[in-house]
Design an enzyme around this catalytic site. Sequence first.
Site, short mmCIF file in Angstrom:
data_model
loop_
_atom_site.label_atom_id
_atom_site.label_comp_id
_atom_site.label_asym_id
_atom_site.label_seq_id
_atom_site.Cartn_x
_atom_site.Cartn_y
_atom_site.Cartn_z
N ASP A 80 0.84 -1.20 0.00
CA ASP A 80 0.00 0.00 0.00
C ASP A 80 0.87 1.25 0.00
O ASP A 80 2.10 1.17 0.16
CB ASP A 80 -0.96 -0.02 1.20
CG ASP A 80 -0.29 -0.41 2.52
OD1 ASP A 80 0.94 -0.48 2.58
OD2 ASP A 80 -1.03 -0.66 3.49
N ASP B 161 -7.74 -2.45 14.41
CA ASP B 161 -9.16 -2.68 14.06
C ASP B 161 -9.32 -3.86 13.09
O ASP B 161 -10.38 -4.04 12.50
CB ASP B 161 -9.77 -1.41 13.46
CG ASP B 161 -9.08 -0.96 12.18
OD1 ASP B 161 -8.09 -1.62 11.76
OD2 ASP B 161 -9.51 0.04 11.58
N HIS C 121 -7.55 -4.27 10.30
CA HIS C 121 -7.29 -3.98 8.89
C HIS C 121 -6.05 -4.70 8.38
O HIS C 121 -5.10 -4.95 9.12
CB HIS C 121 -7.26 -2.47 8.59
CG HIS C 121 -6.09 -1.71 9.06
ND1 HIS C 121 -6.19 -0.63 9.92
CD2 HIS C 121 -4.78 -1.80 8.77
CE1 HIS C 121 -5.00 -0.11 10.13
NE2 HIS C 121 -4.11 -0.81 9.45
N GLU D 57 -9.71 -1.25 5.31
CA GLU D 57 -10.37 -0.99 6.59
C GLU D 57 -11.59 -1.92 6.72
O GLU D 57 -12.05 -2.48 5.72
CB GLU D 57 -10.80 0.47 6.65
CG GLU D 57 -9.65 1.47 6.62
CD GLU D 57 -8.89 1.57 7.94
OE1 GLU D 57 -8.91 0.61 8.74
OE2 GLU D 57 -8.24 2.62 8.16
C1 GLP Z 1 -0.67 0.09 8.76
C2 GLP Z 1 -0.31 -0.63 7.45
C3 GLP Z 1 -0.56 -2.10 7.55
C4 GLP Z 1 -0.04 -2.59 8.90
C5 GLP Z 1 -0.90 -2.02 9.98
C6 GLP Z 1 -0.33 -2.24 11.36
O1 GLP Z 1 -1.56 1.11 8.64
N1 GLP Z 1 -0.93 -0.11 6.27
O2 GLP Z 1 0.06 -2.78 6.48
O3 GLP Z 1 -0.10 -3.97 8.99
O4 GLP Z 1 -1.29 -0.71 9.74
O5 GLP Z 1 0.75 -1.40 11.60
P1 GLP Z 1 1.79 -1.62 12.78
O6 GLP Z 1 2.50 -2.88 12.48
O7 GLP Z 1 2.68 -0.42 12.78
O8 GLP Z 1 0.98 -1.71 14.03
#
Ligand code: GLP
Length: 261
Positions: A68, A137, A139, A144
């Site tokens: 992404d 959440d 995602h 989302e």
């Molecule tokens: C982000 C990314 C995801 C990631 C998630 C968790 O927004 N787009 O790919 O898995 O949220 O992030 P983190 O590992 O920093 O908690």
Amino acid sequence: MEVVPLSSPEEVGALAADAIEALVRAHPEAVLGLATGSSPLPAYQELVRRHRAGTAPSYAGVRAFLLDEYVGLPAGHPQTYRETIFRELTDALNIPRDRVASPDPSPDGLPGAGERYEDALRAAGGVDLQVLGIGADGHLAFNEPGSSLASTTRIKTLTSQTREDNARFFDSVEEVPRHVLTQGLGTILRARHLLMVVSGAGKAEAVAAAVEGPLSASCPGSALQLHPHASVLLDAAAASRLARVDYYREVWESKPDWQGL
Ligand code: GLP
């Protein structure tokens, strides 16, 4: 789905690094799917450490696709996911930057960016191993809750929760982009192996919902239940809300060594 309860983020990182190295040794031209965020960092740090120690396979033939990208940051902004993955992993592994693909958030290209990214993924033969984290959440990438389980790469609007979660990388929450380009859940499910890495108590509910809850667009992480080869590596805190954790541990401990992930 194989759920592997481990003790620490470092153990999660080491096992993920083992799986990635095994793939690259077997297939030097492997296509890696890379995630940003804090969850994969122990794995990336371990890959870089092994590369510097001279024990890693060569990554010269590897290609990488990001999950992404933010929309609205100028190209080269340090918080774009493209710059982030260069800094955290691919530059250190000597993967040439032109072999790292990411969705194109430039204003002119935005309307067709999703389709072009899907085409590029198909032209590369698809992703062999997709690294994934999970949001608080539930995602997956930037899909989302409510995202179609069949979705493909497209523009999405972040929830205020995700923008607040990611504000730590910016000076304020107002600076966190509202829009993103993300691989869809259907895109992610086409990867041949899904490798989710999760640490910390803040993710325990999301992990439990994804692994043991109903398959539902309300928890995008539950899409892993549809995949024939998904591995979920958890530290003790991230595994703390799982009902079947003792069984997962027993399965892992009695697994034959030759089987790998
Ligand atoms: C982000 C990314 C995801 C990631 C998630 C968790 O927004 N787009 O790919 O898995 O949220 O992030 P983190 O590992 O920093 O908690």
